[in-house]
Design a protein around this motif. Structure first.
Motif, mmCIF file in Angstrom:
data_model
loop_
_atom_site.group_PDB
_atom_site.id
_atom_site.type_symbol
_atom_site.label_atom_id
_atom_site.label_comp_id
_atom_site.label_asym_id
_atom_site.label_seq_id
_atom_site.Cartn_x
_atom_site.Cartn_y
_atom_site.Cartn_z
ATOM 1 N N PRO A 265 0.799 -1.228 0.000
ATOM 2 C CA PRO A 265 0.000 0.000 0.000
ATOM 3 C C PRO A 265 0.831 1.277 0.000
ATOM 4 O O PRO A 265 0.320 2.341 -0.358
ATOM 5 C CB PRO A 265 -0.829 -0.124 1.287
ATOM 6 C CG PRO A 265 -0.008 -1.003 2.179
ATOM 7 C CD PRO A 265 0.651 -1.992 1.266
ATOM 8 N N ASN A 266 2.107 1.183 0.389
ATOM 9 C CA ASN A 266 2.950 2.372 0.431
ATOM 10 C C ASN A 266 3.416 2.824 -0.942
ATOM 11 O O ASN A 266 3.830 3.981 -1.115
ATOM 12 C CB ASN A 266 4.164 2.133 1.328
ATOM 13 C CG ASN A 266 3.783 1.988 2.784
ATOM 14 O OD1 ASN A 266 2.761 2.536 3.228
ATOM 15 N ND2 ASN A 266 4.578 1.259 3.547
ATOM 16 N N ILE A 267 3.363 1.912 -1.929
ATOM 17 C CA ILE A 267 3.832 2.294 -3.265
ATOM 18 C C ILE A 267 2.823 2.000 -4.376
ATOM 19 O O ILE A 267 2.964 2.534 -5.476
ATOM 20 C CB ILE A 267 5.186 1.629 -3.614
ATOM 21 C CG1 ILE A 267 5.078 0.102 -3.555
ATOM 22 C CG2 ILE A 267 6.296 2.154 -2.732
ATOM 23 C CD1 ILE A 267 6.327 -0.607 -4.073
ATOM 24 N N VAL A 268 1.816 1.173 -4.118
ATOM 25 C CA VAL A 268 0.878 0.771 -5.169
ATOM 26 C C VAL A 268 -0.537 1.242 -4.843
ATOM 27 O O VAL A 268 -1.048 0.973 -3.754
ATOM 28 C CB VAL A 268 0.866 -0.762 -5.361
ATOM 29 C CG1 VAL A 268 -0.198 -1.159 -6.394
ATOM 30 C CG2 VAL A 268 2.237 -1.263 -5.794
ATOM 31 N N THR A 269 -1.143 1.940 -5.785
ATOM 32 C CA THR A 269 -2.544 2.327 -5.691
ATOM 33 C C THR A 269 -3.270 1.782 -6.917
ATOM 34 O O THR A 269 -2.844 2.025 -8.046
ATOM 35 C CB THR A 269 -2.714 3.853 -5.653
ATOM 36 O OG1 THR A 269 -1.960 4.383 -4.559
ATOM 37 C CG2 THR A 269 -4.178 4.231 -5.506
ATOM 38 N N ARG B 174 8.587 -6.189 -11.599
ATOM 39 C CA ARG B 174 9.970 -5.764 -11.361
ATOM 40 C C ARG B 174 10.043 -4.489 -10.518
ATOM 41 O O ARG B 174 10.979 -4.301 -9.733
ATOM 42 C CB ARG B 174 10.676 -5.544 -12.699
ATOM 43 C CG ARG B 174 11.020 -6.833 -13.436
ATOM 44 C CD ARG B 174 12.116 -7.631 -12.726
ATOM 45 N NE ARG B 174 13.340 -6.874 -12.589
ATOM 46 C CZ ARG B 174 14.329 -6.883 -13.471
ATOM 47 N NH1 ARG B 174 14.232 -7.627 -14.573
ATOM 48 N NH2 ARG B 174 15.422 -6.163 -13.280
ATOM 49 N N LEU B 175 9.068 -3.617 -10.651
ATOM 50 C CA LEU B 175 9.078 -2.374 -9.880
ATOM 51 C C LEU B 175 8.587 -2.561 -8.455
ATOM 52 O O LEU B 175 8.980 -1.815 -7.547
ATOM 53 C CB LEU B 175 8.210 -1.326 -10.571
ATOM 54 C CG LEU B 175 8.711 -0.806 -11.925
ATOM 55 C CD1 LEU B 175 7.639 0.039 -12.584
ATOM 56 C CD2 LEU B 175 10.001 -0.015 -11.757
ATOM 57 N N VAL B 176 7.745 -3.570 -8.232
ATOM 58 C CA VAL B 176 7.080 -3.720 -6.932
ATOM 59 C C VAL B 176 7.579 -4.944 -6.173
ATOM 60 O O VAL B 176 8.057 -4.840 -5.039
ATOM 61 C CB VAL B 176 5.548 -3.805 -7.118
ATOM 62 C CG1 VAL B 176 4.856 -4.070 -5.783
ATOM 63 C CG2 VAL B 176 5.018 -2.521 -7.754
ATOM 64 N N ASP C 177 16.531 3.365 -8.833
ATOM 65 C CA ASP C 177 16.286 4.717 -9.348
ATOM 66 C C ASP C 177 14.977 4.803 -10.118
ATOM 67 O O ASP C 177 14.332 5.860 -10.161
ATOM 68 C CB ASP C 177 17.454 5.166 -10.240
ATOM 69 C CG ASP C 177 17.631 4.268 -11.466
ATOM 70 O OD1 ASP C 177 17.547 3.035 -11.321
ATOM 71 O OD2 ASP C 177 17.857 4.812 -12.566
ATOM 72 N N LEU C 178 14.554 3.688 -10.736
ATOM 73 C CA LEU C 178 13.309 3.699 -11.493
ATOM 74 C C LEU C 178 12.104 3.926 -10.593
ATOM 75 O O LEU C 178 11.090 4.484 -11.029
ATOM 76 C CB LEU C 178 13.141 2.377 -12.245
ATOM 77 C CG LEU C 178 14.219 2.021 -13.267
ATOM 78 C CD1 LEU C 178 13.927 0.660 -13.895
ATOM 79 C CD2 LEU C 178 14.328 3.095 -14.346
ATOM 80 N N LEU C 179 12.204 3.505 -9.364
ATOM 81 C CA LEU C 179 11.112 3.691 -8.413
ATOM 82 C C LEU C 179 11.243 5.005 -7.660
ATOM 83 O O LEU C 179 10.244 5.686 -7.402
ATOM 84 C CB LEU C 179 11.085 2.527 -7.416
ATOM 85 C CG LEU C 179 9.873 2.443 -6.492
ATOM 86 C CD1 LEU C 179 8.581 2.316 -7.287
ATOM 87 C CD2 LEU C 179 10.019 1.266 -5.543
ATOM 88 N N GLU C 180 12.465 5.389 -7.340
ATOM 89 C CA GLU C 180 12.659 6.603 -6.541
ATOM 90 C C GLU C 180 12.525 7.879 -7.369
ATOM 91 O O GLU C 180 12.095 8.912 -6.841
ATOM 92 C CB GLU C 180 14.031 6.545 -5.874
ATOM 93 C CG GLU C 180 14.134 5.446 -4.816
ATOM 94 C CD GLU C 180 15.514 5.369 -4.177
ATOM 95 O OE1 GLU C 180 16.449 6.016 -4.714
ATOM 96 O OE2 GLU C 180 15.652 4.671 -3.157
ATOM 97 N N ASN C 181 12.893 7.824 -8.661
ATOM 98 C CA ASN C 181 12.919 9.040 -9.483
ATOM 99 C C ASN C 181 11.703 9.214 -10.375
ATOM 100 O O ASN C 181 11.513 10.290 -10.941
ATOM 101 C CB ASN C 181 14.163 9.048 -10.377
ATOM 102 C CG ASN C 181 15.451 9.127 -9.586
ATOM 103 O OD1 ASN C 181 15.452 9.546 -8.430
ATOM 104 N ND2 ASN C 181 16.550 8.723 -10.191
ATOM 105 N N ILE C 182 10.905 8.167 -10.522
ATOM 106 C CA ILE C 182 9.836 8.172 -11.520
ATOM 107 C C ILE C 182 8.556 7.633 -10.900
ATOM 108 O O ILE C 182 8.583 6.696 -10.101
ATOM 109 C CB ILE C 182 10.234 7.306 -12.741
ATOM 110 C CG1 ILE C 182 11.513 7.859 -13.384
ATOM 111 C CG2 ILE C 182 9.116 7.218 -13.764
ATOM 112 C CD1 ILE C 182 12.274 6.856 -14.194
ATOM 113 N N ASP C 183 7.423 8.219 -11.268
ATOM 114 C CA ASP C 183 6.113 7.671 -10.947
ATOM 115 C C ASP C 183 5.582 6.937 -12.176
ATOM 116 O O ASP C 183 5.837 7.349 -13.316
ATOM 117 C CB ASP C 183 5.134 8.775 -10.543
ATOM 118 C CG ASP C 183 5.409 9.322 -9.144
ATOM 119 O OD1 ASP C 183 6.152 8.673 -8.384
ATOM 120 O OD2 ASP C 183 4.890 10.415 -8.825
#
Length: 411
Positions: A123-127, A181-183, A192-198
């Motif tokens: 829930p902290n990264i996926v909606t 891969r992102l989650v 960096d793909l997760l921290e820099n990009i939505d």
């Protein structure tokens, strides 16, 4: 049966393209003879593959002969090919029971359940969001992936969708694998793909067509809307002809039974309206719009009307970088990607989501045509899915990093 609703035997013909005049003739015949172009081809590089219905076969071959265009039979029995694919897929599912959802061809309910599970477990990264319901009432679900709840305006947004054309079964696994891969499998080199990009990822643009292609007609391409005043027997429209840009002007058919029927008016289809609204919702930060299709090894950008975007140099750079990173991981005998303007490299089509996104302000609107293997065309055996996922993800990751650099330069 996946081959149901095909009726008499259709054949697929290979057409040896020599120049742009040959392509022009094929596009004319597409509308006149209700052709189903499986692969558009590239003069001197790739032959076109064209499915012809029995009642038009003689006229089609006659027109090719008149123009001096070489041709041959690529698939003499489409129904048999569909039946063979179904049998092979069912055997594979038995051998690979409980395989990961991104390594198979899931039904839409399975995809929904997967997205919902990620929303609960991360829930902290996926909606999980419903963009709106499809014509038949299915929720068009997508995920928003963000470490900052989409509230950091310094982060660009990468918008990806798949299965606009429902028979292109190999596209949702790539979207699902990217989510995975992102989650679920975020590696150190990709942090960096997760921290820099939505991220906004919609695995199935056309859920009604997706389900119909699984239970009724494996080769179904369009949406599933119905309007008896337009046609009492034909359903749907080509969602990639339904956007409000150059609408209805080229590479379309006025026949509501045609696979390139654009609909009665721009945005007549609720699915394209829902995606349009998604684009506008995040337009200030969307840096890349990636519209995934299959097949042909193409990375394309606008415009389809013989003009180019103002940032074409940067757009080509991003697209070429994607192709290079995919090609570095391709199978040895697989074709290399062709990169360029969709009108010149493939063919022009009016009303596409790619052109619409570019026109309303998305800097990098790209159409990705995933690879082809061994003449399987749309019927990619599931054994190839992992290869396609991993090589394509490398290209997606590279375009994401470039989008971040270009976006930061704009701030």
């Amino acid at each position: 049966m996946l081959a149901k609703a095909h009726g008499k035997i259709s054949t697929v013909h290979g057409v040896v393209l020599r120049n742009l005049d040959d392509i022009k003739l094929i596009r004319e015949l597409e509308s006149d003879l209700d052709l189903d172009i499986w692969r558009a081809g590239l003069p001197g590089v790739k032959d076109a593959y064209i499915m012809v219905r029995p009642q038009f076969k003689e006229k089609f071959l006659e027109r090719l002969d008149e123009a001096g265009i070489q041709h041959y039979v690529h698939n003499k029995d489409v129904v048999r090919a569909l039946d063979d694919f179904e049998a092979r897929f069912n055997q594979w599912k038995l051998r690979r029971n409980n395989d990961a959802i991104y390594n198979t061809y899931p039904r839409y309910g399975e995809i929904e359940a997967y997205l919902d599970r990620l929303g609960r477990e991360y829930p902290n990264i996926v909606t999980v969001v419903n963009a709106g319901n499809s014509y038949e009432g299915r929720p068009m679900k997508y995920v928003k992936i963000s470490t900052t709840n989409f509230e950091d305006s310094t982060k660009p947004i990468y918008f990806m969708d798949a299965a606009m054309h429902s028979r292109e079964w190999v596209t949702p696994p790539v979207a699902l694998y990217t989510i995975h891969r992102l989650v679920e499998d975020l590696r150190a080199e990709d942090r960096d793909l997760l921290e820099n990009i939505d991220w906004v990822i919609m695995p199935v643009f056309n859920p009604d067509g997706w389900e119909f292609s699984h239970v009724e007609n494996r080769m179904w391409r369009r949406s599933r809307s119905f309007n008896a005043s337009i046609s009492p027997i034909c359903y749907g429209a080509d969602l990639n002809r339904n956007f409000d840009i150059f609408f209805g002007t080229f590479s379309v058919s006025s026949n509501p039974c045609s696979d390139i029927y654009p609909g009665p008016f721009a945005f007549s289809e609720v699915e394209s309206r829902n995606v349009r609204d998604m684009l506008y919702l995040h337009l200030d930060r969307i840096q890349i719009y990636m519209n995934m299709h299959s097949y042909g090894n193409f990375i394309l950008y606008g415009f389809d009307n013989n003009t180019l975007p103002h940032n074409v140099a940067q757009l080509h750079y991003v697209a070429a970088a994607m192709g290079a990173h995919i090609d570095a991981r391709k199978m040895a005998d697989a074709p290399y990607y062709a990169v360029g303007n969709s009108n010149y490299v493939l063919y022009g089509a009016s009303g596409t989501s790619q052109d619409y996104a570019q026109a309303i302000g998305v800097p990098f609107a790209i159409t990705l045509e995933l690879p082809e293997f061994d003449g399987y065309n749309f019927l990619v055996p599931p054994e190839y899915i992992e290869q396609i996922n991993t090589e394509t993800y490398a290209g997606i990751a590279e375009t994401a990093r470039l989008s971040y650099l270009f976006y930061r330069d704009r701030l």
